[in-house]
Design a protein around this motif. Structure first.
Motif, mmCIF file in Angstrom:
data_model
loop_
_atom_site.group_PDB
_atom_site.id
_atom_site.type_symbol
_atom_site.label_atom_id
_atom_site.label_comp_id
_atom_site.label_asym_id
_atom_site.label_seq_id
_atom_site.Cartn_x
_atom_site.Cartn_y
_atom_site.Cartn_z
ATOM 1 N N PHE A 154 0.861 -1.191 0.000
ATOM 2 C CA PHE A 154 0.000 0.000 0.000
ATOM 3 C C PHE A 154 0.898 1.241 0.000
ATOM 4 C CE2 PHE A 154 -2.532 -3.432 1.694
ATOM 5 C CZ PHE A 154 -3.850 -3.177 1.289
ATOM 6 N N TYR A 155 1.293 1.696 -1.183
ATOM 7 C CA TYR A 155 2.195 2.852 -1.317
ATOM 8 C C TYR A 155 1.400 4.162 -1.209
ATOM 9 C CZ TYR A 155 5.400 6.190 -3.604
ATOM 10 O OH TYR A 155 6.204 7.275 -3.890
ATOM 11 N N THR A 156 2.057 5.191 -0.679
ATOM 12 C CA THR A 156 1.428 6.518 -0.619
ATOM 13 C C THR A 156 2.411 7.589 -1.069
ATOM 14 O OG1 THR A 156 0.319 5.770 1.396
ATOM 15 C CG2 THR A 156 0.100 8.096 0.857
ATOM 16 N N SER A 157 1.944 8.534 -1.875
ATOM 17 C CA SER A 157 2.718 9.732 -2.206
ATOM 18 C C SER A 157 2.342 10.786 -1.158
ATOM 19 C CB SER A 157 2.368 10.177 -3.613
ATOM 20 O OG SER A 157 2.968 11.407 -3.907
ATOM 21 N N GLY A 158 2.834 11.997 -1.282
ATOM 22 C CA GLY A 158 2.668 12.940 -0.180
ATOM 23 C C GLY A 158 1.618 14.023 -0.346
ATOM 24 N N SER A 541 -13.519 10.944 -4.537
ATOM 25 C CA SER A 541 -12.453 11.473 -3.682
ATOM 26 C C SER A 541 -11.592 10.315 -3.185
ATOM 27 C CB SER A 541 -13.053 12.218 -2.491
ATOM 28 O OG SER A 541 -13.629 11.277 -1.600
ATOM 29 N N GLU A 542 -10.393 10.645 -2.699
ATOM 30 C CA GLU A 542 -9.532 9.593 -2.137
ATOM 31 C C GLU A 542 -10.219 8.924 -0.951
ATOM 32 O OE1 GLU A 542 -5.897 11.611 -1.224
ATOM 33 O OE2 GLU A 542 -5.129 11.416 -3.264
ATOM 34 N N VAL A 543 -10.885 9.720 -0.122
ATOM 35 C CA VAL A 543 -11.600 9.160 1.036
ATOM 36 C C VAL A 543 -12.653 8.160 0.562
ATOM 37 C CG1 VAL A 543 -13.306 9.733 2.826
ATOM 38 C CG2 VAL A 543 -11.195 11.090 2.619
ATOM 39 N N ASN A 641 8.610 16.698 -9.292
ATOM 40 C CA ASN A 641 9.040 15.303 -9.222
ATOM 41 C C ASN A 641 8.927 14.672 -10.599
ATOM 42 O OD1 ASN A 641 9.518 15.756 -6.554
ATOM 43 N ND2 ASN A 641 7.635 14.823 -5.826
ATOM 44 N N THR A 642 8.104 13.650 -10.761
ATOM 45 C CA THR A 642 8.059 12.992 -12.064
ATOM 46 C C THR A 642 7.092 13.660 -13.032
ATOM 47 O OG1 THR A 642 6.316 11.421 -11.508
ATOM 48 C CG2 THR A 642 8.556 10.801 -10.902
ATOM 49 N N THR A 643 6.385 14.695 -12.584
ATOM 50 C CA THR A 643 5.512 15.437 -13.492
ATOM 51 C C THR A 643 6.342 16.521 -14.167
ATOM 52 O OG1 THR A 643 3.611 15.045 -12.064
ATOM 53 C CG2 THR A 643 3.420 16.835 -13.674
HETATM 54 N N1 LIG Z 1 16.677 9.954 -8.673
HETATM 55 C C1 LIG Z 1 15.871 10.553 -7.806
HETATM 56 N N2 LIG Z 1 14.735 9.925 -7.422
HETATM 57 C C2 LIG Z 1 13.909 10.524 -6.552
HETATM 58 C C3 LIG Z 1 14.200 11.804 -6.019
HETATM 59 C C4 LIG Z 1 15.400 12.457 -6.436
HETATM 60 O O1 LIG Z 1 15.721 13.581 -6.007
HETATM 61 N N3 LIG Z 1 16.199 11.799 -7.343
HETATM 62 N N4 LIG Z 1 13.334 12.371 -5.119
HETATM 63 C C5 LIG Z 1 12.504 11.474 -4.323
HETATM 64 C C6 LIG Z 1 11.471 12.241 -3.605
HETATM 65 S S1 LIG Z 1 12.056 13.508 -2.602
HETATM 66 C C7 LIG Z 1 10.155 11.982 -3.671
HETATM 67 S S2 LIG Z 1 9.079 12.800 -2.624
HETATM 68 C C8 LIG Z 1 9.652 10.943 -4.597
HETATM 69 C C9 LIG Z 1 8.307 11.346 -5.233
HETATM 70 O O2 LIG Z 1 7.664 10.213 -5.625
HETATM 71 P P1 LIG Z 1 6.071 10.173 -5.922
HETATM 72 O O3 LIG Z 1 5.350 10.911 -4.881
HETATM 73 O O4 LIG Z 1 5.755 8.740 -6.127
HETATM 74 O O5 LIG Z 1 6.005 10.896 -7.325
HETATM 75 P P2 LIG Z 1 5.290 12.190 -7.903
HETATM 76 O O6 LIG Z 1 6.004 12.479 -9.172
HETATM 77 O O7 LIG Z 1 5.252 13.284 -6.913
HETATM 78 O O8 LIG Z 1 3.818 11.666 -8.236
HETATM 79 C C10 LIG Z 1 3.090 12.318 -9.227
HETATM 80 C C11 LIG Z 1 1.796 11.625 -9.544
HETATM 81 O O9 LIG Z 1 0.910 11.696 -8.444
HETATM 82 C C12 LIG Z 1 -0.434 11.756 -8.908
HETATM 83 N N5 LIG Z 1 -1.136 12.788 -8.142
HETATM 84 C C13 LIG Z 1 -0.924 14.118 -8.137
HETATM 85 N N6 LIG Z 1 -1.761 14.731 -7.272
HETATM 86 C C14 LIG Z 1 -2.513 13.763 -6.709
HETATM 87 C C15 LIG Z 1 -3.565 13.748 -5.748
HETATM 88 O O10 LIG Z 1 -3.965 14.773 -5.198
HETATM 89 N N7 LIG Z 1 -4.086 12.518 -5.423
HETATM 90 C C16 LIG Z 1 -3.665 11.362 -6.002
HETATM 91 N N8 LIG Z 1 -4.212 10.209 -5.614
HETATM 92 N N9 LIG Z 1 -2.708 11.362 -6.937
HETATM 93 C C17 LIG Z 1 -2.134 12.536 -7.275
HETATM 94 C C18 LIG Z 1 -0.409 12.090 -10.384
HETATM 95 O O11 LIG Z 1 -0.969 11.007 -11.092
HETATM 96 C C19 LIG Z 1 1.084 12.280 -10.699
HETATM 97 O O12 LIG Z 1 1.441 11.671 -11.923
HETATM 98 O O13 LIG Z 1 10.619 10.700 -5.632
HETATM 99 C C20 LIG Z 1 11.877 10.325 -5.126
HETATM 100 N N10 LIG Z 1 12.740 9.886 -6.212
#
Ligand SMILES: Nc1nc2c(c(=O)[nH]1)N[C@H]1C(S)=C(S)[C@@H](COP(=O)(O)OP(=O)(O)OC[C@H]3O[C@@H](n4cnc5c(=O)[nH]c(N)nc54)[C@H](O)[C@@H]3O)O[C@H]1N2
Ligand SMILES: Nc1nc2c(c(=O)[nH]1)N[C@H]1C(S)=C(S)[C@@H](COP(=O)(O)OP(=O)(O)OC[C@H]3O[C@@H](n4cnc5c(=O)[nH]c(N)nc54)[C@H](O)[C@@H]3O)O[C@H]1N2
Ligand SMILES: [Mo]
Length: 750
Positions: A154-158, A541-543, A641-643
């Protein structure tokens, strides 16, 4: 879709951040993409008391808000959510998965918002529309079929709200696993570990007012001009109040040196504010040695707060007995003893010092001891729990800190007993998988279902090839997402996309329009209310997504339906389970409230012995052979980030391309290369696997000798999965040893 040439144009890097250009670019994104009315309406609601929290970053808002509490960064993040482009069923019918796999992250993101739940059935090369009910049934069936709940991830972004995060960890734990890897594992984990072990809490100890009133602000391993632009306003204010700024970075980042505040006449017309008073171009990975040396010089000068040390700390004698090898220090830092002495003087002369840091410190092999060495220096001077002083890890994602507070963590949180009592469930006590372990488990067939609450696991994780193969091997991947990204394309045997509302969008449930809550980098919790029309009528919504899945999988023993109808019912539970959230509902009105932080509030430390801990850390520097370079992967100005918003990196003078590698001119020559040449990067590590990333343009750049930089996520293929920070398991995205070779001919011709 027309493919974009990656053919960067290069000019001299900028000397200041923001200014008119910043506003212009921000507004261009805001106005150009979603259409004028929707765009400007959205902008005016960012970070206002009755508006939504900016999805840009975790920097706090001041209590007295200006009309425009946002920046170019926030404007782009909002525009991204408000885009008119749709990845709808027609889009997926037109583009197969094998075709989408050839698109860049930039091209994928431009497909826009996902408008309906989609499924890729086993054996098919296309996603097709599916009803929400059928989608939840597939997820629940697959989870029920697993031999062990620990086969699910169960992965979560921030960006996920506190409410959705709390329910999501409840779902995972009630189902029977602590497998809650999150983006923190790749981000500030090293900070959390180092701070918990030394000051008893894994969060920063300062408020925004402290920043404004600091005597010395040290900004190390962070590029605020691009990644936390609103921080520059705070730095400017601190500067007006007489603060000194010391910047420590292998690259002279524009925002660190000079800031033209677009929101003041002085910034738009005048020369702006000079920010950094001193700049140390440290070699990457050299900060542990640097702070050990600063500590030694301070002790030598007697610039030590003996009273605080005696009363509030342990471990000083062992720390102070450490011998410093100056040869090792100068080699590790690339700095002279004189340069380091200037920095030590700044610490010695400052009545109130704050050290701020981000990914330049956390993503190295020795990140944890490095941050502990910063803690040592701050403790030495008694710089914690005083106005204008403290430790300030600057978080990235806008609710990454809140997600942790809500239990998004592979370790069962300290309040697990309360969680069990509240919901009459039993939670396993053995820790689950962090991000790197999650990838190993997929690779080895020990994890079979991947669920991503936001984020882009396929692109953000290390060792792209291994990670993406791992995802594709899963029986089921489920991505809860707003916009299209690579994780949808690296699909499991069966794959679902569950499209969700973004934070800017109105969230209407049975009890009316809902607010959610978030926590910023300085532990302030406040409400966020979406205002825009959702991108599609089919979004949940996510909830609602977590609750409906919970209902389908676990039944109504937990009152999922009530949670969705009225988010206040979730906050009621959080208030009873998570310390610091009593009276939650009332306290989120207005500007919100700040969570307790013992070192900040009362100079007390929640450690085993009630004291702050000095630590004696052994210094070991990554050995980079003369004909190799140390590579970091960082963010351009046009990405989140990846966007990838666009192909420019304005402050560093790059246009229309991302495949660049920044290199010191002497290193360019020493490696027999020329500026503008195309090269391949090959990472070398003790596992002897050659990881390659191809076809980067060499850019001569003022960066510390022996160090090179290129962009994330293009460089992630180079980060070895097993090469992680000691103690925090964070991938070493900023210390990869590489060799550089002229690009193979057939690649250059591509
Ligand atoms: N090589 C290398 N790798 C890294 C890093 C680096 O500096 N170098 N940095 C690291 C860091 S600090 C981080 S935080 C991670 C980030 O890693 P992730 O958090 O996994 O990646 P993001 O690119 O922020 O995710 C973007 C996606 O989140 C989705 N999204 C956007 N907003 C929302 C929302 O409100 N709700 C939902 N459910 N989805 C949404 C969209 O589909 C979007 O494509 O990457 C890490 N990876
Ligand atoms: N516009 C925008 N805003 C963002 C993001 C984004 O992608 N785009 N991402 C968000 C997220 S999740 C995060 S975590 C933050 C990231 O914010 P930052 O940490 O500022 O992000 P990076 O681009 O990875 O920059 C790392 C900085 O550290 C420096 N550095 C690298 N290695 C070392 C070292 O060994 N020592 C020192 N002293 N410095 C070093 C680099 O030169 C660079 O200036 O930003 C957040 N905000
Ligand atoms: Mo991050």
């Amino acid at each position: 879709m027309a493919h974009h040439e990656d053919d960067p144009e290069v000019s001299a890097p900028a000397k200041d951040a923001a200014g008119v250009q910043g506003v212009w670019t921000g507004m261009r994104y805001a106005l150009g993409k979603p259409g004028v009315a929707r765009g400007s309406r959205a902008m005016l609601r960012i970070n206002q008391v009755d508006g939504f929290d900016c999805p840009g970053c975790a920097w706090p808002e001041p209590a007295q808000r200006g009309h425009f509490e946002f920046c170019e960064n926030g404007a782009k993040a909002v525009a991204e959510e408000a885009t008119k482009h749709r990845a709808d069923p027609a889009f997926f019918a037109q583009h197969s998965l094998s075709e989408l796999a050839t698109w860049t992250d930039y091209e994928l993101g431009r497909a826009g918002r996902i408008s309906q739940p989609m499924v890729r059935r086993e054996g098919s090369d296309h996603y097709e529309a599916i009803s929400w009910g059928d989608a939840f049934a597939i997820v629940a069936d697959n989870l029920r079929r697993l031999d062990d709940p620990n086969e699910a991830l169960f992965y979560t972004s921030g960006r996920t709200s506190n409410e959705a995060a709390f329910l999501y960890q409840l779902l995972a734990r009630a189902y029977g696993t602590n497998n809650l890897p999150d983006c923190s594992n790749m981000c500030h984990e090293s900070s959390s570990v180092a701070l918990s072990e030394t000051i008893g809490i894994g969060k920063g100890s300062v408020t925004l007012d402290d920043i404004h009133n600091a005597g010395l602000l040290v900004i190390v391993g962070q590029n605020p001009g691009t990644n936390h632009p609103r921080m520059l306003t705070a730095l400017e204010k601190a500067k007006r109040n007489g603060a000194q700024i010391l910047a420590i970075n292998p690259m002279p980042e524009a925002g660190l040196l000079n800031f033209k505040n677009p929101q003041t006449p002085r910034g738009v017309i005048g020369g702006g504010t000079h920010l950094a008073d001193a700049f140390l171009p440290v070699r990457m990975g050299g900060d542990q040695a640097l702070f050990a040396a600063i500590g030694a010089l301070l002790r030598e000068r007697g610039a030590v707060d003996h009273e605080f040390i005696a009363h509030s700390t342990t471990g000083y004698d062992e720390y102070a007995a450490g011998q410093l090898d100056w040869d090792q220090v100068t080699k590790a830092t690339g700095l002279t003893r004189e340069e380091i002495s200037v920095a030590a003087d700044m610490f010695a002369d400052s009545p109130a010092t704050i050290v701020c840091w981000a990914m330049g410190l956390t993503q190295h092999r020795d990140s944890v001891p490095t941050i502990k060495e910063i803690v040592n220096v701050q403790l030495l001077r008694g710089m914690i729990g005083l106005p204008g002083a403290g430790l300030c890890p600057v978080r990235g994602h806008s609710n990454v800190q809140g997600d942790r507070t809500m239990g998004i963590w592979e370790v069962p949180p300290p309040w697990t007993d309360a969680l069990e009592r509240e919901f009459d469930i039993s939670v396993p006590r053995e820790p689950g998988f962090h991000t790197v372990d999650a990838i190993r488990a997929m690779r080895d067939g020990r994890a079979k279902v991947f669920i991503g609450m936001g984020g882009n696991f396929a692109s953000s994780s290390p060792d792209s090839e291994v990670t993406q193969a791992g995802l594709q091997q899963c029986e089921l991947t489920v991505q809860i997402s707003t916009t299209l990204n690579r994780s949808h394309v690296t699909a499991g045997r069966t794959a679902l996309i569950l499209p969700t509302k973004g934070r800017t969008e109105r969230d209407t449930q049975a009890a009316g329009d809902q607010v959610v809550t978030v926590e910023d980098s300085m532990s302030c919790v406040h409400a966020s209310r979406g205002r825009l029309e959702p991108a599609s009528p089919f979004l949940l919504s996510e909830v609602a997504i977590v609750s409906r899945l919970g209902h389908e999988l676990l039944g109504d023993h937990i009152p999922w339906r009530i949670f969705t109808e009225d988010y206040r019912s979730i906050r009621e539970r959080i208030a009873r389970v998570v310390p610091g959230f009593a009276d939650y509902e009332r306290r989120i009105r207005g500007i919100g409230f700040t969570l307790p932080h013992p070192p900040r509030d009362t100079r007390s430390f929640d450690t085993t012995d009630g004291k702050a801990h000095f630590t004696a850390n052994t210094l070991s520097v990554i050995d980079v052979p003369d004909d190799r370079l140390l590579l970091q992967s960082l963010r351009s100005h046009d990405q989140y980030n990846t966007t990838i918003y666009g192909l420019d990196d304005r402050y560093r003078g790059i246009k229309q391309g991302r495949r660049v590698v920044f290199m010191h001119p002497d290193d360019v020559a020493a490696h027999g290369l020329t500026d503008g040449q195309r090269v391949d990067l090959i990472s070398e590590w003790k596992d002897r696997v050659d990881r390659r990333a191809e076809n980067f343009r060499v850019v001569s750049y003022p960066i510390a000798r022996g160090c090179v930089a290129t962009y994330f996520p293009e460089a992630n293929a180079l980060v070895p999965l097993d090469h992680t920070a000691k103690g925090s398991h964070t991938p070493v995205s900023k210390s990869v040893v590489v060799r550089v070779e002229p690009a193979a001919v057939e690649v250059a011709a591509r």
